[in-house]
Write a protein that holds these residues in place. Structure first.
Motif, short mmCIF file in Angstrom:
data_model
loop_
_atom_site.label_atom_id
_atom_site.label_comp_id
_atom_site.label_asym_id
_atom_site.label_seq_id
_atom_site.Cartn_x
_atom_site.Cartn_y
_atom_site.Cartn_z
N GLY A 193 0.78 -1.23 0.00
CA GLY A 193 0.00 0.00 0.00
C GLY A 193 0.81 1.29 0.00
O GLY A 193 0.30 2.35 0.30
N ILE A 194 2.09 1.19 -0.34
CA ILE A 194 2.93 2.39 -0.40
C ILE A 194 2.95 2.91 -1.84
O ILE A 194 3.24 2.17 -2.77
CB ILE A 194 4.37 2.09 0.06
N LYS A 195 2.64 4.20 -2.02
CA LYS A 195 2.60 4.78 -3.35
C LYS A 195 3.51 6.00 -3.44
O LYS A 195 3.58 6.81 -2.52
CB LYS A 195 1.18 5.21 -3.70
N ILE A 196 4.16 6.14 -4.58
CA ILE A 196 5.11 7.23 -4.78
C ILE A 196 4.64 8.06 -5.96
O ILE A 196 4.31 7.52 -7.01
CB ILE A 196 6.51 6.65 -5.07
N CYS A 197 4.62 9.38 -5.79
CA CYS A 197 4.23 10.25 -6.89
C CYS A 197 5.09 11.50 -6.91
O CYS A 197 5.16 12.24 -5.93
CB CYS A 197 2.75 10.64 -6.74
N ALA A 198 5.76 11.76 -8.04
CA ALA A 198 6.56 12.97 -8.19
C ALA A 198 5.98 13.82 -9.30
O ALA A 198 5.27 13.32 -10.18
CB ALA A 198 8.01 12.60 -8.51
N PHE A 199 6.25 15.11 -9.25
CA PHE A 199 5.77 16.01 -10.31
C PHE A 199 6.64 17.26 -10.37
O PHE A 199 7.40 17.54 -9.43
CB PHE A 199 4.30 16.39 -10.07
N VAL A 200 6.51 17.99 -11.47
CA VAL A 200 7.30 19.22 -11.65
C VAL A 200 6.60 20.36 -10.91
O VAL A 200 5.44 20.68 -11.20
CB VAL A 200 7.44 19.55 -13.14
N SER A 201 7.28 20.95 -9.95
CA SER A 201 6.69 22.07 -9.20
C SER A 201 7.35 23.40 -9.57
O SER A 201 6.90 24.45 -9.14
CB SER A 201 6.79 21.82 -7.70
N GLN A 202 8.40 23.34 -10.37
CA GLN A 202 9.02 24.56 -10.89
C GLN A 202 9.75 24.23 -12.18
O GLN A 202 10.42 23.20 -12.28
CB GLN A 202 10.00 25.16 -9.87
N ALA A 203 9.59 25.10 -13.18
CA ALA A 203 10.35 24.97 -14.43
C ALA A 203 10.84 26.36 -14.76
O ALA A 203 10.03 27.26 -15.03
CB ALA A 203 9.48 24.40 -15.54
N GLY A 204 12.15 26.56 -14.69
CA GLY A 204 12.68 27.91 -14.88
C GLY A 204 12.08 28.84 -13.85
O GLY A 204 12.12 28.56 -12.65
#
Lengths: 360, 360, 360, 360
Positions: free
Chosen positions: C149-160
């Motif tokens: 039940g462990i889930k990992i989620c990454a995303f872009v929070s800054q671009a330039g």
């Protein structure tokens, strides 16, 4: 990587020199919740202590272990367990004349060459006194294993020319410490003692063999392919001072056996469990414990320090006559018994923990 | 920690199963700038290849190694060197009937118990075919050591009941590969061959002993206290399939020797260097190389797969009659010679690099 | 010790160069019994694949992973899992002119100095293409964690210069892959895209920040004192090419907060479990997971390869004008998202297994 | 593997609890031949000692280090260097009321959950007092590095809201220890002190940032791909209690920079050596040192122990009002400066030794 650390999950790091302030160690990876039986630890140390009989060194130290960390209300906390045993009966002046001499078959020459110099007091780090820390670490590993019903027992099966000519299954393993030579068969023990006293009288020394048996090991310990259980046991044993050989199961004898004679066929055992009908394998197949007794033998060379004179050289290559002296063992095996047990316990405890990750 | 990795600085990780896509490995820690002699690597592989004579398995594979990384214009770059050898001559159907059977003294039962099931095709990961990767890794380690004048030579000193009764110093080490049994003494080799063919004719198998000699090792390799050179060699050897024992120098014989007989006194050698007058120590004292030849012996048990029938059990505990079959070696030692050399090279190369940090 | 291996119990070793035969890896320590979802692994690879949009490199490879070992009937066996992805779209001639040039802020100079030379084709081992192997390893770690039940989620929070100005708790994490920049907030994603295209039009590049969230982690993962969970996460993140910073919880902001503001008080949660009322800690206290979400941010520098000309030097110190060229990303973060997830999965899976030894 | 050991070749293992007998450590892998400057080691310890000013804890201990092994005539022997610092000013009764309480943002809850119970005296193993052992280990690493001209200097660049707004190149690094807050810019130091006293007066605490600079590092330290120099530094820093973030070079700022602005072009430096014209990279490229200064910043959260009351829960989930008390720091950064230096020294010394194996 660290050369003074043994183990992967249950790790023992040792430190200390023969004539330094203390011998000690740090156990890292001992699970939390283990109640420490200090009396058991003390007993193991007592078993390797010198000064106990006419065949061992007369260096007399109480070897009291002081725990520095990792224990709270006598229970392990999961934090590293540091401990030390102060060196008290050191007579460094006894060694001053050896400062520039390389004693035969000791670590003097090689350590000096490797590091550029050496701590010559009492053998320094190369002294067998370092094994004190292994005995403490191994005792704690044994306490851990005992909770799972795993028991380790080593004994002297050869001292010099005298050998115990019966398999371990035919001796009373509880009798190991009933005599000075640590051989559970009393008549053989007497022959060994006579032999050793005879050698001692001549100012000479000898070697011997220790047999070790591990009972109650569950099926499944050991990691293929490099960390096979026997590979880690072999490393553990050969890391003991003066050890020269290791064999498990039928060992060197197996080289001349036939496959049909050596193979252990499987059969249904008690409660329907699969067991081997014989145990030529020594309790390990494919690097992994079978559930049968694990047994192996470790050979030790003669003690290098003699009570009679010897020829050798100093660091400049000059011939030196080395007078026999000191307070040394005539044979290392009686006192190495608890060290073999300790190193065995470290290996088994490590694999017992590692095995927790074998399945999802 | 990783159980399929050997070494601390010069590290070999192996992968692959007998009937999987490939056997291979990754060497990490090989210094940059080593020119790879592919012919030498190929020769080492050729020496452990089956199908070469009437005493070895008839499985016939070319065992061509393909390098995937870490090399640029035939020189190591310091990056990991990955390689693989594809499995081609696999006949998995030959093993289907063994799916639920535990063959005597094989890894079937223990692996199945440890992991909950097993890849039963050709022994899976427990197959000696895994040693292919060790031979490639060891060959590269040997190339590294050769640049420093270190040479490794192993040979068969016992096959079944036939033993070579002369020390390694009295045989011509260059003759090892002149015969099928890998014994450099031709008359003994002939006796061994006759003995093995005889055993084979009976549908049986046997074991043997390999002696290994390392020449040109500088003083100072080995790390006290747990990573003694002999401890790492012992682990390396006992990690080889079917190995049952290890001894170095006088080994088990030393147990019954006197100290005055076993001790190696120091003396001034050529050019004023300190050397030992004898070499009972086997080239290692206090865990560190003395500069003399390192030599040791490794015992191997009989091949477990027989050409005649055997009794055993299946996973439900039912008795099973196992028909003899297959294309297996009658004795493992001839083909294990390059494996012993390879593992030795891995240990020595690792310590050779580790020793670079011994002094400031 | 091996520099190309990550992890203690769940270990990934990677190998391969940008223009070599293959990029690959070996996973050692994955427990037996895990069913491999190949489609999931393929998806993860697809997410870091170049050639997908106008802001990424046009190098076009299918990046198909081939498994070589450790799997039997789609289930992990406990043996090492080796895999490789062949390099197909390599144009080494594009790099020949760079052989003796040190490109600004690339690994050319340092690797060349360290090893004496370098594989200059496509960046060699220093190429971000190495992260392919991390994505495969991480995908398998994720499969293992998902069973718990462990889930990992990454995303872009800054671009330039464009930043997402809402906390992760206020965005829809399932929307990450709905756009090319991997930002789950569509309006921000659009702004980022416009910004990146603008930079690209000028022949320039930029950096960015990735936020990663781990949900469902049980209390107790992480090992004091050096292997704190955040310490291993920091190492994992900073081992990714172009990463320049790591912070978890309030991170650098916490430096100017008051203790009364930052502290997370405990309270009784659902079912009587102890939970923190707030999560300024980022899910880790004292190096060990609290059971709350773990979240952290990773900063990436601008891509070093420009599409416009730059001044630099060759190995002789001569000034060189480096023409802009190639098929490179304008910003690394969109394609680094699955790499951050993969490295996170490796850390969490490793600690999840290590934690099995915390208690007796 | 061992969680209380840091480093691969130069290894530090620490042990000890806040209110146990001693805090200590074992350094394994320090080359033989290093002369120990005890005064330097004492100074480093003095710098992290509490009780020195109105902004730090009043716990008053002399923190005298006692060396137990590995040194002969003040020179390292190559054997493990064990040391300990006895705990003297412990008042465990001060903590008895916390036995069943989970203090906010401390390690109480997580350690208790992981291990099943905890040593609640003074924070036990989770206490920042453990860093004493790091300072000793780091001091010896620094002595090793100084012989090669490598110098490490850390300082406070932010305390609460007050930040030093000049780069390290514009401050006098020798002035770090001239004031209580360890900021080398006197006017800023004064502002920080005023700010901290103000916070203290309110019974509150705050965080801060430490900047660290390493000068004189040769080109070539760092190991691709996972053991990049910055990756090991990040792990080292995040393993320090209360650390929340790490960035090197331009760090998080680089995320919004353009490639043309951030890239460090190469040029011929003094004596023809290749150098970078700027140092946005922070002295590391491709994971390997460039020869320029290495610099990085570490963020620390506010001290969790407040001098004013706080709400929290006990182990049964009952609300508990925690009275403010104790003798704690208002801000951790002044005393963390030598800890940051120590951990940096451990990383650099380790890589300095590892680099000895990069070429044949």
């Amino acid at each position: 990587m660290s050369a003074n650390t043994f183990g992967n999950t249950f790790c023992l790091t040792t430190f200390g020199e023969s004539h330094g302030k203390a011998i000690g160690g740090v156990i890292d990876g001992c699970p939390a919740g283990l109640h420490l039986d200090y009396e058991f630890i003390r007993e193991q140390l007592e078993r390797r202590r010198p000064g106990q009989s006419e065949i061992t060194s007369s260096r007399d130290e109480k070897d009291e272990v002081e725990f520095l960390s990792g224990i709270f209300e006598d229970v392990t906390t999961g934090a590293p367990i540091a401990f030390m045993i102060k060196n008290t009966d050191t007579r460094s002046d006894d060694y001053k004349h050896l400062k520039d001499v390389f004693r035969p078959s000791q670590a003097d020459f090689t350590w000096d060459s490797k590091y550029g110099f050496r701590d010559w007091r009492g053998g320094g780090r190369a002294s067998a006194r370092e094994t004190l820390a292994r005995v403490v670490g191994g005792a704690i590993a044994q306490l851990l294993l005992r909770k799972s019903g795993i028991k380790i027992c080593a004994f002297v099966s050869q001292a010099g020319w005298v050998t115990l000519d019966r398999p371990y299954t035919e001796v009373d393993l509880s009798a190991v410490y009933s005599n000075k030579v640590r051989c559970p068969d009393e008549p053989t023990a007497q022959k060994m003692l006579t032999h050793l006293l005879d050698i001692r009288a001549k100012g000479d020394t000898t070697g011997g063999v220790i047999t070790c048996v591990v009972q109650g090991v569950p099926v499944g310990l050991g990691e293929p392919v490099f960390d096979k259980l026997q590979a880690d046991l072999a490393k553990a044993m050969l890391s003991i001072n003066a050890a020269k050989g290791f064999e498990y199961g039928e060992g060197f004898m197996s080289a001349s056996m036939m496959g049909s004679e050596h193979n252990d066929r499987f059969t249904a055992g008690a409660g329907g469990a699969i067991v081997t009908a014989t145990n030529h394998s020594g309790g390990i197949q494919g690097g992994i414990s079978t559930g049968s007794d694990i047994f192996f033998r470790v050979a030790f060379k003669p003690v290098a320090t003699l009570m009679k004179g010897q020829q050798t050289a100093d660091r400049n290559g000059n011939d030196v006559w080395l007078e026999g002296k000191g307070r040394h063992d005539v044979c290392v095996v009686p006192r190495a018994v608890p060290v073999v047990e300790a190193m065995t316990a470290l290996v088994i405890a490590d694999h017992w923990l590692r095995n927790r990750s074998s399945k999802i």
